[in-house]
Design an enzyme around this catalytic site. Structure first.
Site, PDB file in Angstrom:
ATOM      1  N   LYS A  13       0.829  -1.223   0.000  1.00  0.00           N
ATOM      2  CA  LYS A  13       0.000   0.000   0.000  1.00  0.00           C
ATOM      3  C   LYS A  13       0.857   1.265   0.000  1.00  0.00           C
ATOM      4  CE  LYS A  13      -2.354  -0.566   3.844  1.00  0.00           C
ATOM      5  NZ  LYS A  13      -1.958  -1.896   4.312  1.00  0.00           N
ATOM      6  N   ARG A  88      -9.561   1.408   8.918  1.00  0.00           N
ATOM      7  CA  ARG A  88      -9.164   0.032   9.238  1.00  0.00           C
ATOM      8  C   ARG A  88     -10.229  -0.681  10.065  1.00  0.00           C
ATOM      9  NH1 ARG A  88      -3.169   0.967   9.036  1.00  0.00           N
ATOM     10  NH2 ARG A  88      -2.119  -1.024   9.211  1.00  0.00           N
ATOM     11  N   ARG A 127      11.756  -5.373   4.490  1.00  0.00           N
ATOM     12  CA  ARG A 127      11.606  -3.980   4.076  1.00  0.00           C
ATOM     13  C   ARG A 127      12.351  -2.989   4.976  1.00  0.00           C
ATOM     14  NH1 ARG A 127       5.151  -2.720   4.785  1.00  0.00           N
ATOM     15  NH2 ARG A 127       5.131  -2.652   7.049  1.00  0.00           N
ATOM     16  N   ARG A 161      11.270  -0.751  10.592  1.00  0.00           N
ATOM     17  CA  ARG A 161      10.219  -0.465  11.569  1.00  0.00           C
ATOM     18  C   ARG A 161      10.264  -1.443  12.737  1.00  0.00           C
ATOM     19  NH1 ARG A 161       4.715   0.350   8.199  1.00  0.00           N
ATOM     20  NH2 ARG A 161       3.960  -0.665  10.087  1.00  0.00           N
ATOM     21  N   ARG A 172      -0.537  -8.285  13.603  1.00  0.00           N
ATOM     22  CA  ARG A 172      -1.100  -7.270  12.695  1.00  0.00           C
ATOM     23  C   ARG A 172      -2.001  -7.923  11.647  1.00  0.00           C
ATOM     24  NH1 ARG A 172       4.270  -4.629  10.896  1.00  0.00           N
ATOM     25  NH2 ARG A 172       2.995  -3.394   9.498  1.00  0.00           N
TER      26      ARG A 172
HETATM   27  P1  AMP Z   1       0.855   0.899   8.898  1.00  0.00           P
HETATM   28  O1  AMP Z   1       2.040   1.783   8.712  1.00  0.00           O
HETATM   29  O2  AMP Z   1      -0.331   1.309   8.082  1.00  0.00           O
HETATM   30  O3  AMP Z   1       1.193  -0.564   8.743  1.00  0.00           O
HETATM   31  O4  AMP Z   1       0.394   1.084  10.432  1.00  0.00           O
HETATM   32  C1  AMP Z   1       1.259   0.740  11.486  1.00  0.00           C
HETATM   33  C2  AMP Z   1       0.474   0.631  12.781  1.00  0.00           C
HETATM   34  O5  AMP Z   1      -0.121   1.897  13.095  1.00  0.00           O
HETATM   35  C3  AMP Z   1      -0.673  -0.357  12.767  1.00  0.00           C
HETATM   36  O6  AMP Z   1      -0.261  -1.690  13.032  1.00  0.00           O
HETATM   37  C4  AMP Z   1      -1.555   0.202  13.892  1.00  0.00           C
HETATM   38  O7  AMP Z   1      -1.026  -0.093  15.171  1.00  0.00           O
HETATM   39  C5  AMP Z   1      -1.394   1.713  13.687  1.00  0.00           C
HETATM   40  N1  AMP Z   1      -2.410   2.243  12.753  1.00  0.00           N
HETATM   41  C6  AMP Z   1      -2.196   2.813  11.533  1.00  0.00           C
HETATM   42  N2  AMP Z   1      -3.340   3.206  10.955  1.00  0.00           N
HETATM   43  C7  AMP Z   1      -4.324   2.866  11.823  1.00  0.00           C
HETATM   44  C8  AMP Z   1      -5.742   2.976  11.796  1.00  0.00           C
HETATM   45  N3  AMP Z   1      -6.387   3.515  10.740  1.00  0.00           N
HETATM   46  N4  AMP Z   1      -6.433   2.527  12.873  1.00  0.00           N
HETATM   47  C9  AMP Z   1      -5.812   1.993  13.935  1.00  0.00           C
HETATM   48  N5  AMP Z   1      -4.484   1.830  14.032  1.00  0.00           N
HETATM   49  C10 AMP Z   1      -3.734   2.262  12.985  1.00  0.00           C
END
Ligand code: AMP
Length: 220
Positions: A13, A88, A127, A161, A172
């Site tokens: 994404k 989400r 990554r 990360r 996740r």
């Molecule tokens: P991402 O970078 O999109 O993989 O997000 C990393 C982490 O941020 C996720 O595993 C969640 O803990 C938190 N996170 C990001 N976006 C959301 C969202 N829309 N709702 C809840 N938690 C989020």
């Protein structure tokens, strides 16, 4: 144009949103990036979010909805945006609808990038990103042209990360299946959904996304 990119963690994404933002001239809004910025700044939100992210869980809806609501009113969102990592949960999807309706705006398209769970752990394990500009790389699929040097800004420092470990990735993925997959159905019912196979080269997937966004390849 206002888009939502859906898909499991590690489906590409972020990489694709960055490419689409150049192609369509609209800004990528990544809630994960916003939370990581808050965590790096050690704000109250950031401190709360960091522990939840590290545990592979979702942060509370109210926290993330608040961040997005402020962000969509910024001038750089005037032409539209690509939501990457938001919504989400169903509550977030409904909050987004309400937020847009209050501004007399609509979503144009929701694209789900499909990748099997078994492929996710391998993808995420490799990554990394440039510490200075955030450009995304992968040990196997997308190495910098010159080893150790960012293609975009030339920096030589990279980061991984803290939530990209195998154990956190499994949590996740679980959060994705339980909390996020139901919104695919929500958008399908609204007729906004297109699905794209996330396997293959980065550029090929971008091409499929362009088609899905412009006219739609497969309406589920
Ligand atoms: P991402 O970078 O999109 O993989 O997000 C990393 C982490 O941020 C996720 O595993 C969640 O803990 C938190 N996170 C990001 N976006 C959301 C969202 N829309 N709702 C809840 N938690 C989020």
């Amino acid at each position: 144009m206002r888009l939502v990119l859906l898909g499991p963690p590690g489906c590409g994404k972020g990489t694709q949103a960055k490419r689409l933002q150049e192609i369509f001239g609209i800004i990528q809004l990544s809630t994960g990036d916003m939370l990581r910025a808050e965590a790096a700044a050690a704000s109250e939100t950031g401190r709360k979010a960091a522990a939840i992210m590290q545990a592979g869980q979702l942060v509370p809806d109210a926290m993330i909805i608040g961040l997005i609501e402020v962000r969509v009113d910024q001038p750089d969102c005037r032409n539209g945006f690509i939501l990457d990592g938001f919504p989400r949960t169903l509550a977030q999807a409904e909050a987004l609808d309400a937020m847009l309706a209050a501004r007399h705006l609509d979503l144009d398209r929701v694209v789900a990038i499909e990748v099997d769970d078994e492929d996710i752990v391998t993808r995420i394990a490799g990554r990394f990103s440039c510490s200075r500009c955030g450009a995304l790389y992968h040990d196997v699929f997308h190495r910098p042209k010159q080893d150790g040097k960012c293609d975009v800004c030339g920096a030589t420092e990279f980061t991984r990360r803290p939530d990209d470990t195998a154990e956190t990735v499994r949590k996740r993925l679980q959060a994705y299946h339980v909390q996020t997959v139901p919104i695919i159905e929500y958008y399908r019912r609204k007729g906004l959904l297109r699905c794209v196979d996330g396997a293959g080269a980065i550029a090929e997937i971008t091409e499929k996304l362009k088609v899905a966004i412009r006219e739609g390849t497969r309406v589920d």
